[in-house]
Design a protein around this motif. Structure first.
Motif, PDB file in Angstrom:
ATOM      1  N   ILE A  80       0.881  -0.974   0.161  1.00 47.61           N
ATOM      2  CA  ILE A  80      -0.082  -0.077   0.042  1.00 47.61           C
ATOM      3  C   ILE A  80       1.087   1.429  -0.209  1.00 47.61           C
ATOM      4  O   ILE A  80       0.877   2.309  -0.775  1.00 47.61           O
ATOM      5  N   ASN A  81       1.984   1.204   0.234  1.00 40.66           N
ATOM      6  CA  ASN A  81       3.084   2.252   1.419  1.00 40.66           C
ATOM      7  C   ASN A  81       3.494   2.322   0.136  1.00 40.66           C
ATOM      8  O   ASN A  81       4.483   3.528  -0.023  1.00 40.66           O
ATOM      9  N   GLU A 127      -4.960  -2.642   6.339  1.00 43.93           N
ATOM     10  CA  GLU A 127      -5.495  -1.704   5.182  1.00 43.93           C
ATOM     11  C   GLU A 127      -5.750  -0.697   5.920  1.00 43.93           C
ATOM     12  O   GLU A 127      -6.366   0.656   5.425  1.00 43.93           O
ATOM     13  N   ARG A 133      -4.413   3.128   5.854  1.00 45.30           N
ATOM     14  CA  ARG A 133      -5.577   4.610   5.107  1.00 45.30           C
ATOM     15  C   ARG A 133      -5.737   4.843   5.629  1.00 45.30           C
ATOM     16  O   ARG A 133      -7.098   5.480   5.433  1.00 45.30           O
ATOM     17  N   ALA A 177      -6.756   8.527   6.022  1.00 48.33           N
ATOM     18  CA  ALA A 177      -7.176   9.470   5.577  1.00 48.33           C
ATOM     19  C   ALA A 177      -7.897   9.397   4.165  1.00 48.33           C
ATOM     20  O   ALA A 177      -8.372  10.162   4.274  1.00 48.33           O
ATOM     21  N   ASP A 178      -8.087   8.032   3.561  1.00 46.45           N
ATOM     22  CA  ASP A 178      -8.769   7.495   2.580  1.00 46.45           C
ATOM     23  C   ASP A 178     -10.064   7.489   2.696  1.00 46.45           C
ATOM     24  O   ASP A 178     -11.523   7.455   1.642  1.00 46.45           O
ATOM     25  N   ARG A 179     -10.785   7.647   4.246  1.00 38.67           N
ATOM     26  CA  ARG A 179     -12.442   7.616   3.970  1.00 38.67           C
ATOM     27  C   ARG A 179     -12.701   8.078   5.964  1.00 38.67           C
ATOM     28  O   ARG A 179     -11.714   8.655   6.235  1.00 38.67           O
ATOM     29  N   PRO A 219     -12.221   5.972   9.993  1.00 35.95           N
ATOM     30  CA  PRO A 219     -10.842   5.325   9.055  1.00 35.95           C
ATOM     31  C   PRO A 219     -10.945   3.731   9.094  1.00 35.95           C
ATOM     32  O   PRO A 219     -10.509   2.481   8.737  1.00 35.95           O
TER      33      PRO A 219
END
Length: 157
Positions: free
Chosen positions: A47-48, A99, A103, A105-107, A110
Motif C-alpha cells: 500500500i505504501n 489496510e 489508509r 485519511a482515505d475515508r 478510518p
C-alpha cells in the motif's frame, strides 16, 4: 537509484535499538502467528509503495527456505487477499485491519467498527494490541524508507 539519506533510524544512534526492540515485540509475543505478521508486513508495504521493505521480506523468505524452512507462497497473492481462497478468516481480518490502519485519511471512518469487530472476533485484546503495534511499526519503517528513497537490497540496519 541512490538514497536521499541513510535510514534516519540508523543515523540517529539512539533510535535504532528501541525501534528494533519494539519491532521484534510482535513476533516475540506469540499472540499473532508469524505468518500472519508477515502477510500484514507485505500488504502494508504494498500500500505504501515501500520497495525496500518488500525486498527485505522477500530476502527473509528466501533465507528461510535456504535453511530448510517453509516459504509462504501466499505472499504472492496478498494484494488479492479478498479474492484468493488461500487465506483464513483470521488472516483476512488482520489484513483488513492493516489496510484500514494504513489508509487512515482515505475515508471518513478510518477504521470502521465492522473491520475492528471482525478482528476482535479472531483475536483477544493482547493479540489486537500486538497487531495494531505491528501495523504501526511497518508503516513507520515504510515512511522512513519511502521518504528517503532507500534502495531495495541496500539497507544498512
Amino acid at each position: 537509484m541512490q538514497a536521499r539519506l541513510k535510514n534516519p533510524a540508523a543515523l540517529l544512534s539512539d533510535a535504532m535499538q528501541p525501534l528494533l526492540a519494539l519491532g521484534k515485540l510482535a513476533y516475540a509475543s506469540g499472540k499473532i502467528p508469524a505468518k500472519t505478521l508477515g502477510l500484514v508486513h507485505v500488504r502494508v508495504s504494498q500500500i505504501n509503495g515501500c520497495a525496500a521493505c518488500l525486498d527485505m521480506h522477500h530476502r527473509q523468505d528466501k533465507a528461510t527456505a535456504a535453511k530448510g524452512g517453509e516459504v509462504d507462497d501466499r505472499l504472492l497473492f496478498v494484494s488479492a487477499w479478498r479474492e484468493h481462497p488461500a487465506f483464513t478468516d483470521a488472516e483476512r481480518a488482520a489484513l483488513a485491519l492493516a489496510e484500514a490502519e494504513t489508509r487512515l485519511a482515505d475515508r471518513e471512518d478510518p477504521v470502521p467498527d465492522a473491520v475492528w469487530n471482525e478482528a476482535a472476533r479472531h483475536y483477544d485484546d493482547q493479540a489486537l494490541a500486538t497487531l495494531v503495534l505491528h501495523i504501526g511499526m511497518v508503516n513507520l519503517y515504510n515512511r522512513f524508507n519511502v521518504t528517503t528513497k532507500q534502495v531495495p537490497g541496500a539497507q544498512s540496519w
